[in-house]
Scaffold this active site. Structure first.
Site, PDB file in Angstrom:
ATOM      1  CD  GLU A   1      -2.882  -1.192   0.181  1.00 44.06           C
ATOM      2  OE1 GLU A   1      -3.135  -0.117  -0.398  1.00 44.06           O
ATOM      3  OE2 GLU A   1      -3.411  -2.262  -0.126  1.00 44.06           O
TER       4      GLU A   1
ATOM      5  CB  CYS B   1      -1.401   7.412   0.551  1.00 43.79           C
ATOM      6  SG  CYS B   1      -2.330   6.210   1.489  1.00 43.79           S
TER       7      CYS B   1
END
Length: 481
Positions: free
Chosen positions: A252, A287
């Site tokens: 991720e 993010c």
């Protein structure tokens, strides 16, 4: 908040608290003050943690679902009971405003609750095989089994909830897990170790090792840990995958999240406020924080001033102040880099509509316009409280701009047009499209992950449970179906 104790906070080695061979100091990003000292385990302790995870794996895999679920339920309840304390710890080690730390704790409570629910119903499938003559009297059962012990490497920006997304799915499927929290933010993970130790999970089911990044390399390549689940920066993540080519690696990684505002959206000022909030929450250190903003030309004259004012209204200051919206970034070096990227964009022709400066590790919420697409402030993940707005002619141009990126995590599209919503879902090269909201929305039970430079694999509790397991088929023969 004074968290300094007479002895360093212990690491958790196979479920037991232990002092280490060295220590690290955790500092508050806002003012650099010492928050706590943490034990760093030595090589022998790390080896015992891995040995214990390997030894317990068969028993943990066979542990009845109700016992795994009960342990996860306990963790959820215990986090909720200690919510105020844990939120203050997160603010101390990470610097995020207290209100965002409290939201993170609430999410972690949900993650463990969801994992407990999924552990109770994570079962297999039946398949008749007599659809062909050779399969008469045969029935297949497909079940999922853990791939093996998991190494979970977590980042600094969500020091509790992103650890929860490693730990909860692993324990739900019966996989031992070794957690390596970020060196800057190990405290919430160590509290999670305390809570896990209160359960009746067998010894070796978990370890929490506050190691430096360099000391983690041997764990990444250790063949006894067949799964590596990493959340963090792209260069580090891809290097881990290269170092362990035969492992199951979940990455991720970073993003460059875009929010698209189309002309049919009924509340343009509301969209501006929402985008300003989620471009600056966590000081932009998420993010899926909004970084690029694409607005349709016909509403730009209303939207851009509204966004400018909404960004300007974001309040900075001491993150323990409940009125503060934007705290410091992780350290002063990160703040210097962010301001340098802003300067590079301005030198290339961008305009600062608001913000652009820093004080220590706190970067002023910033909005840029006319940012050249080749500059870092547009093309790379800035990981700070900086947004860049661009005016586009129509939805097609907006979607093309979203896709013109090395990243593909999530995108938000403000539209009420169902056909445009489905078009966005089909055309946008991202792991998730959020219609009617910012790309920063994440429900902890939904699949979450990216494409392109944003990684491989999926998190979200059930999706992660599938990722941590593999299918195993049993065929029964001679049955009267």
């Amino acid at each position: 908040m004074d968290m300094i104790t007479p002895e360093p906070r212990p690491a958790w080695i196979a479920g037991q608290p232990e002092q280490g061979e060295s220590t690290l100091v955790v500092r508050h990003p806002y003012d650099g003050s010492e928050v706590a000292t943490v034990a760093v385990p030595g090589a022998g302790q790390v080896e015992r943690a891995v040995d214990a995870a390997v030894a317990v794996a068969p028993a943990l895999r066979r542990l009845p679902a109700h016992r795994r679920a009960a342990a996860l339920d306990h963790v959820s309840r215990a986090i909720a009971a200690r919510a105020e304390e844990i939120a203050e710890v997160i603010t101390a080690e990470n610097g995020k405003p207290l209100k965002w730390a409290e939201a993170e704790v609430r999410r972690a409570v949900s993650v463990f609750r969801i994992a407990a629910e999924e552990a109770r119903r994570f079962d297999g499938d039946l398949q008749r095989l007599d659809t062909d003559p050779a399969g008469e009297g045969r029935l297949a059962i497909t079940r999922r089994a853990p791939r093996g012990p998991v190494l979970g490497i977590a980042p600094f920006n969500f020091p509790l909830n992103l650890v929860a997304h490693k730990v909860a799915p692993a324990l739900a499927v019966g996989a031992p897990i070794i957690v390596k929290p970020a060196p800057r933010t190990p405290l919430a993970a160590l509290i999670l170790g305390e809570i896990l130790a209160e359960t009746d999970l067998p010894e070796g089911s978990f370890s929490v090792l506050p190691l430096g990044n360099a000391e983690t390399s041997a764990l990444v390549t250790d063949p006894r840990l067949p799964v590596v689940s990493f959340t963090g920066s792209g260069p580090v993540g891809w290097s881990l995958a290269d170092a362990a080519p035969r492992k199951h690696v979940v990455l991720e990684l970073g993003g460059n999240a875009a929010a698209v505002v189309l002309a049919d959206w009924p509340d343009i000022p509301g969209a501006a406020r929402r985008i300003a909030t989620f471009g600056n929450y966590q000081a932009g250190q998420s993010c899926i924080a909004v970084q690029r903003v694409l607005v349709e030309r016909s509403v730009a004259d209303e939207f851009v001033p509204a966004l400018t004012e909404a960004v300007r209204a974001q309040r900075t200051g001491d993150p323990y102040d409940t009125e503060v919206d934007v705290g410091p970034v992780v350290d002063e070096a990160a703040a210097e880099r962010i301001v340098a990227w802003i300067g590079e964009a301005v030198d290339a022709g961008a305009r600062i509509l608001t913000g652009g400066s820093r004080e220590g590790a706190t970067v002023e919420p910033t909005l840029l316009a006319d940012v050249p697409v080749t500059t870092k402030a547009w093309a790379e993940e800035i990981f700070g409280p900086v947004l860049a707005v661009s005016v586009v002619d129509d939805a097609g141009a907006a979607f093309a701009a979203v896709n013109d990126s090395a990243y593909g995590l999530q995108a938000g599209v403000f539209t009420r047009d169902v056909s445009l919503a489905f078009r966005a879902s089909a055309e946008l090269e991202v792991g998730g499209v959020i219609i009617g909201d910012v790309p920063s929305y994440r429900a902890d039970q939904m699949p979450y992950g990216g494409v392109k430079g944003s990684g491989v694999g999926r998190e979200g509790v059930l999706a992660a449970m599938h990722d941590l397991t593999e299918e195993r088929v049993t065929v029964f023969t001679g049955l009267d179906l």
